[in-house]
Motif scaffolding. Structure first.
Motif, short mmCIF file in Angstrom:
data_model
loop_
_atom_site.label_atom_id
_atom_site.label_comp_id
_atom_site.label_asym_id
_atom_site.label_seq_id
_atom_site.Cartn_x
_atom_site.Cartn_y
_atom_site.Cartn_z
N LEU A 163 63.04 62.95 35.91
CA LEU A 163 64.50 61.89 34.91
C LEU A 163 63.83 61.72 33.85
CD1 LEU A 163 65.49 59.62 38.34
CD2 LEU A 163 66.19 61.61 37.61
N ALA A 164 63.11 62.36 33.14
CA ALA A 164 62.47 62.05 31.52
C ALA A 164 62.39 60.55 31.47
CB ALA A 164 63.80 62.61 30.75
N LEU A 165 62.57 59.68 31.68
CA LEU A 165 62.28 58.62 31.70
C LEU A 165 60.82 58.15 31.48
CD1 LEU A 165 64.38 57.04 34.66
CD2 LEU A 165 65.43 57.36 32.33
N GLU A 166 60.29 56.68 30.64
CA GLU A 166 58.83 56.23 30.57
C GLU A 166 58.20 55.83 32.10
OE1 GLU A 166 58.44 54.29 27.21
OE2 GLU A 166 60.03 55.56 26.34
N THR A 167 57.92 55.65 32.11
CA THR A 167 56.83 54.98 32.90
C THR A 167 55.71 53.34 32.37
OG1 THR A 167 54.64 56.00 33.65
CG2 THR A 167 57.28 56.12 35.22
N ILE A 168 55.92 52.34 32.72
CA ILE A 168 55.34 51.58 32.47
C ILE A 168 54.46 50.39 33.72
CG2 ILE A 168 56.86 49.96 32.17
CD1 ILE A 168 55.19 48.19 29.88
N ALA A 169 53.13 50.12 33.55
CA ALA A 169 52.62 49.58 35.08
C ALA A 169 52.16 48.04 34.75
CB ALA A 169 51.77 49.70 35.50
N GLU A 170 52.74 46.56 35.15
CA GLU A 170 52.62 45.47 34.76
C GLU A 170 51.77 44.54 35.85
OE1 GLU A 170 55.96 43.44 35.74
OE2 GLU A 170 56.21 43.90 37.83
N GLY A 171 51.18 43.92 35.33
CA GLY A 171 49.47 43.55 36.04
C GLY A 171 48.55 43.97 36.34
N VAL A 172 48.60 44.79 35.20
CA VAL A 172 46.69 46.36 35.20
C VAL A 172 45.83 44.73 34.40
CG1 VAL A 172 45.87 47.45 33.74
CG2 VAL A 172 48.31 47.37 34.23
N GLU A 173 44.99 44.58 35.50
CA GLU A 173 43.92 43.66 35.20
C GLU A 173 42.34 44.15 35.17
OE1 GLU A 173 44.51 40.59 37.99
OE2 GLU A 173 46.02 40.08 37.23
N THR A 174 42.49 45.63 35.31
CA THR A 174 40.27 45.76 35.06
C THR A 174 40.42 47.16 34.41
OG1 THR A 174 40.90 47.22 37.67
CG2 THR A 174 40.22 44.52 37.05
N VAL A 175 39.42 47.65 33.92
CA VAL A 175 39.61 48.80 33.30
C VAL A 175 39.56 49.76 34.08
CG1 VAL A 175 37.78 50.23 32.46
CG2 VAL A 175 37.03 48.21 31.72
N GLU A 176 38.88 49.34 35.95
CA GLU A 176 39.19 50.71 37.08
C GLU A 176 41.16 50.95 37.19
OE1 GLU A 176 37.27 48.11 36.86
OE2 GLU A 176 35.83 48.85 37.16
N GLN A 177 41.28 49.75 37.21
CA GLN A 177 42.81 50.03 37.01
C GLN A 177 43.22 51.03 35.81
OE1 GLN A 177 44.25 46.00 37.17
NE2 GLN A 177 43.71 46.08 39.95
N ARG A 178 43.74 50.81 35.09
CA ARG A 178 43.89 51.33 33.83
C ARG A 178 43.63 52.56 33.80
NH1 ARG A 178 42.78 50.16 27.51
NH2 ARG A 178 44.34 51.41 26.40
N LYS A 179 42.78 52.94 34.17
CA LYS A 179 41.76 53.95 34.28
C LYS A 179 42.22 55.44 35.36
CE LYS A 179 37.25 53.97 32.99
NZ LYS A 179 35.73 53.69 32.59
N VAL A 180 43.07 54.80 36.49
CA VAL A 180 44.19 55.32 37.48
C VAL A 180 45.03 55.54 36.99
CG1 VAL A 180 44.44 55.00 39.73
CG2 VAL A 180 42.38 54.51 39.86
N LEU A 181 46.07 54.11 35.90
CA LEU A 181 46.75 54.73 35.57
C LEU A 181 46.97 56.19 35.08
CD1 LEU A 181 48.05 50.72 35.22
CD2 LEU A 181 49.38 52.26 36.78
N GLN A 182 45.67 55.92 33.87
CA GLN A 182 45.91 57.10 32.98
C GLN A 182 45.92 58.90 33.76
OE1 GLN A 182 42.40 55.07 30.31
NE2 GLN A 182 43.93 56.15 28.51
N THR A 183 45.13 58.52 34.63
CA THR A 183 44.77 60.02 35.14
C THR A 183 46.13 60.26 36.03
OG1 THR A 183 42.82 59.41 35.96
CG2 THR A 183 43.86 61.12 36.82
N LEU A 184 46.90 59.84 36.05
CA LEU A 184 48.01 59.15 37.48
C LEU A 184 49.78 59.65 36.14
CD1 LEU A 184 48.37 56.72 40.04
CD2 LEU A 184 47.51 59.14 40.03
#
Length: 344
Positions: free
Chosen positions: A292-313
């Motif tokens: 839909l040409a929308l941006e995404t933002i993830a809230e509640g990112v607390e660890t390096v691992e979560q950040r890496k997974v979100l980047q990969t996705l």
């Protein structure tokens, strides 16, 4: 007696009855003052049959009499304590803005590709001299139910825009300031005009303002919501859907909403590193947003691992304690000048 009424509303009705009963009645040369002792029972906590509820309310009424009369009591002591706390907070909130007890803290929103600050979310904080620091999770629902959220919400918007103006004057014009809208605000007929006037008074470019509405708001009376979102979008402000994935949004409906961003709820982010199903859900949300040409933002990112997974996705932006807690404006200087976030 009061269908579809919660304890707080019942307490309000009891107070109104007491005020009405206390009115002085003049009988010739005499003045008669009457007081009322009221007992309250709540369905289904205190009973499911009328007779049981009536007995409970009667017992509560006698407790009100024993406490000095001209008062009300709930049958449950816990309910009574909660009611008193709610009324205490509600009354204190009425002067919170005037007495400068409210403040805004800002939580950075970081681009996951380059690590740069792209925006902040304005979060309301309240410190009362007697109650201490009151959690937004406690006082905001009370402000909504009492109608005070309209005045408080306008204060939040104007304060956030004033801060955005200061940042813009310092040359920081690419930062988006996100402000949450409650259901009560969104339903108010003068919302669009209020936002328009606040923008005009601040002199801030509309593109620096982002309004967040929860998925539950977005699903309430869809056609009306689409029209209001369209009018807000026409002002030039950005809009996002908060807590996305926790409700029952129709994909075709989301497509009709003129929003810019989907905010992935922290309940999905929390288990990203160890739960494959959470990854699949987040991946689906990101895929929907991209289609839909929308941006995404993830809230509640607390660890390096979560950040890496979100980047990969393929998530665009992250927000959470991994980057920074919500802080006063002065403490954002490092982020604003492109320095390293440091320890949250």
């Amino acid at each position: 007696m009061l269908p579809l009424t919660d304890a707080q509303q019942a307490a309000h009705v009891a107070e109104k009855i007491q005020v009405a009963v206390r009115r002085v009645c003049k009988l010739g040369h005499h003045e008669l003052v009457v007081t009322a002792s009221i007992g309250i029972a709540v369905y289904p906590e205190d009973g499911r049959e009328f007779e049981v509820l009536a007995q409970c309310a009667d017992s509560a009424m006698f407790r009100a009499k024993e406490s000095g009369r001209d008062s009300y009591r709930f049958f449950s002591s816990d309910m009574q304590a909660r009611s008193l706390r709610v009324l205490q907070i509600e009354n204190a909130l009425r002067s919170a803005v005037v007495l400068n007890q409210l403040a805004l803290h800002y939580q950075p929103q970081i681009g996951l590709r380059d690590g740069k600050l792209v925006g902040v979310e304005a979060l309301l904080r309240w410190h009362h001299p007697e109650l201490g620091t009151v959690s937004p999770g406690e006082f905001i629902p009370i402000a909504e139910s009492s109608g005070q959220i309209l005045g408080i919400g306008e204060w939040v918007l104007r304060t956030a825009l004033a801060q955005a103006r200061d940042w813009a004057a310092a040359g920081l014009r690419d930062i988006t300031v996100a402000v949450n809208l409650s259901m009560v605000q969104f339903r108010h007929a003068g919302l669009v005009e209020m936002v328009q006037q606040a923008l005009a008074d601040s002199g801030v470019s509309p593109h620096m303002l982002e309004l967040e509405l929860t998925e539950s708001i977005a699903m309430d009376d869809p056609e009306k919501v689409i029209a209001i979102v369209g009018r807000l979008s026409d002002l030039g402000v950005r809009l996002s859907i908060d807590d996305f994935g926790t409700g029952y949004s129709s994909f075709s409906y989301i497509q009709r909403l003129r929003v810019h961003k989907l905010k992935i709820d922290q309940s999905f982010v929390r288990h990203l590193a160890e739960d494959v199903s959470a990854q699949h859900i987040v991946q689906a949300i990101i895929g929907l947003a991209q289609s839909l040409a929308l941006e995404t933002i993830a809230e509640g990112v607390e660890t390096v691992e979560q950040r890496k997974v979100l980047q990969t996705l393929g998530c665009d932006t992250g927000q959470g304690y991994h980057f920074s807690r919500p802080v006063p404006p002065a403490q954002l200087e490092g982020f604003l000048r492109g320095q390293s976030p440091g320890t949250p």
